[in-house]
Write a protein that holds these residues in place. Sequence first.
Motif, mmCIF file in Angstrom:
data_model
loop_
_atom_site.group_PDB
_atom_site.id
_atom_site.type_symbol
_atom_site.label_atom_id
_atom_site.label_comp_id
_atom_site.label_asym_id
_atom_site.label_seq_id
_atom_site.Cartn_x
_atom_site.Cartn_y
_atom_site.Cartn_z
ATOM 1 N N PHE A 94 0.649 -1.225 7.897
ATOM 2 C CA PHE A 94 0.674 0.179 7.474
ATOM 3 C C PHE A 94 1.016 0.299 5.987
ATOM 4 C CE2 PHE A 94 3.302 3.759 6.283
ATOM 5 C CZ PHE A 94 2.476 4.825 6.604
ATOM 6 N N THR A 95 0.337 1.221 5.307
ATOM 7 C CA THR A 95 0.633 1.520 3.906
ATOM 8 C C THR A 95 0.264 2.967 3.622
ATOM 9 O OG1 THR A 95 0.223 0.867 1.610
ATOM 10 C CG2 THR A 95 -1.644 0.739 3.138
ATOM 11 N N PHE A 96 0.763 3.494 2.545
ATOM 12 C CA PHE A 96 0.448 4.865 2.150
ATOM 13 C C PHE A 96 -0.807 4.941 1.282
ATOM 14 C CE2 PHE A 96 4.874 4.808 3.233
ATOM 15 C CZ PHE A 96 5.094 6.024 3.853
ATOM 16 N N ALA A 97 -1.263 3.798 0.801
ATOM 17 C CA ALA A 97 -2.474 3.742 -0.022
ATOM 18 C C ALA A 97 -3.147 2.405 0.221
ATOM 19 C CB ALA A 97 -2.143 3.919 -1.497
ATOM 20 N N GLU A 98 -4.390 2.433 0.624
ATOM 21 C CA GLU A 98 -5.101 1.216 0.983
ATOM 22 C C GLU A 98 -5.063 0.185 -0.147
ATOM 23 O OE1 GLU A 98 -9.485 -0.107 2.730
ATOM 24 O OE2 GLU A 98 -8.993 2.011 2.403
ATOM 25 N N GLY A 99 -4.751 -1.028 0.246
ATOM 26 C CA GLY A 99 -4.739 -2.108 -0.721
ATOM 27 C C GLY A 99 -3.426 -2.263 -1.470
ATOM 28 N N LYS A 100 -2.424 -1.425 -1.136
ATOM 29 C CA LYS A 100 -1.144 -1.483 -1.841
ATOM 30 C C LYS A 100 -0.004 -1.721 -0.853
ATOM 31 C CE LYS A 100 -2.490 1.526 -5.687
ATOM 32 N NZ LYS A 100 -2.112 2.716 -6.504
ATOM 33 N N ASP A 101 1.061 -2.299 -1.341
ATOM 34 C CA ASP A 101 2.264 -2.494 -0.542
ATOM 35 C C ASP A 101 2.826 -1.138 -0.109
ATOM 36 O OD1 ASP A 101 4.737 -4.237 0.202
ATOM 37 O OD2 ASP A 101 5.540 -2.589 -1.006
ATOM 38 N N LYS A 144 5.886 -0.036 0.386
ATOM 39 C CA LYS A 144 7.012 0.469 -0.405
ATOM 40 C C LYS A 144 6.542 0.982 -1.759
ATOM 41 C CE LYS A 144 10.272 -2.824 1.668
ATOM 42 N NZ LYS A 144 11.200 -3.943 1.376
ATOM 43 N N ASP A 145 5.718 0.185 -2.422
ATOM 44 C CA ASP A 145 5.248 0.578 -3.751
ATOM 45 C C ASP A 145 4.381 1.831 -3.682
ATOM 46 O OD1 ASP A 145 6.558 -1.578 -4.858
ATOM 47 O OD2 ASP A 145 4.773 -2.860 -4.906
ATOM 48 N N SER A 146 3.546 1.931 -2.653
ATOM 49 C CA SER A 146 2.662 3.092 -2.543
ATOM 50 C C SER A 146 3.444 4.359 -2.212
ATOM 51 C CB SER A 146 1.575 2.843 -1.490
ATOM 52 O OG SER A 146 2.132 2.602 -0.202
ATOM 53 N N LEU A 147 4.538 4.215 -1.462
ATOM 54 C CA LEU A 147 5.374 5.384 -1.173
ATOM 55 C C LEU A 147 6.062 5.883 -2.441
ATOM 56 C CD1 LEU A 147 6.770 7.411 0.659
ATOM 57 C CD2 LEU A 147 8.439 5.641 1.262
ATOM 58 N N ILE A 148 6.632 4.977 -3.199
ATOM 59 C CA ILE A 148 7.307 5.373 -4.435
ATOM 60 C C ILE A 148 6.309 5.980 -5.421
ATOM 61 C CG2 ILE A 148 8.560 4.480 -6.445
ATOM 62 C CD1 ILE A 148 9.809 2.428 -4.456
ATOM 63 N N GLU A 149 5.120 5.409 -5.479
ATOM 64 C CA GLU A 149 4.071 5.956 -6.350
ATOM 65 C C GLU A 149 3.730 7.383 -5.949
ATOM 66 O OE1 GLU A 149 -0.547 4.938 -6.594
ATOM 67 O OE2 GLU A 149 0.694 3.350 -7.474
ATOM 68 N N CYS A 150 3.652 7.617 -4.638
ATOM 69 C CA CYS A 150 3.376 8.972 -4.146
ATOM 70 C C CYS A 150 4.487 9.926 -4.537
ATOM 71 C CB CYS A 150 3.209 8.949 -2.627
ATOM 72 S SG CYS A 150 3.128 10.601 -1.873
ATOM 73 N N MET A 151 5.732 9.524 -4.327
ATOM 74 C CA MET A 151 6.874 10.385 -4.627
ATOM 75 C C MET A 151 6.980 10.708 -6.119
ATOM 76 S SD MET A 151 9.970 9.073 -2.199
ATOM 77 C CE MET A 151 9.921 9.240 -0.413
#
Length: 227
Positions: free
Chosen positions: A154-161, A163-170
Amino acid sequence: MITKFKTALAAAALLIAATAPSFAEEFAAPNTWAPPAAYADADTGENYDIVVGDPNAPITIYEYASLTCPHCKAYQELAADEVQEKWIDTGKAKLVYRHFPLDQSALAAALTVQCLPADKRYDAVKLFFKNVDKWAQNPEGLIAVLKDSYGKDFTFAEGKDAKDSLIECMNRKEFAQKSLKAMLDASQNGVNSTPYFIIDGEHVRGANPAEKMGEIIQKHLDAKVSK
């Protein structure tokens, strides 16, 4: 990650602090404030509300809740599913769930929910209530709960970690402010506890049983029919 989380949440925490004085206000007369029907990004069209049920249902239930609130969790466990089965799934009412985080952990959870696709947000709300003991003291637990449900990839953005994709979103520009606009408006108009419901204009406090919620919904349905 915790340090990065704190950085990502700092601006949002300031927003909550700015509204704190209004939480203590008590209104002598019944509250008649009518919340905006929707909160959406004017540029992108992104809807910040979590809507469950038929958008055209005759009755709207606005729910303001904090994901670490024990009374909100009690409502979820004792009444929410029955209310959904009897009133929302049947098309008589729709639920508009709005975040009202009362502490830093609830804020982290609320913003995590908002980083998910719209069709997964209410499922995440229910997951986080059910598993609050796994994340309330550690923000990394939020991702662990989602991975337990959706799989280890599971990730918040395909192809990304994840944790990193969540922080990027926030960290997106004005993301926290837009995600919490409903809370800010509500706190300035007499909503000062959770869970807090507004059912077809009637303000209802606390974790009421499904039977009581049903009586209120039916009352407003009857009133519409009689007009």
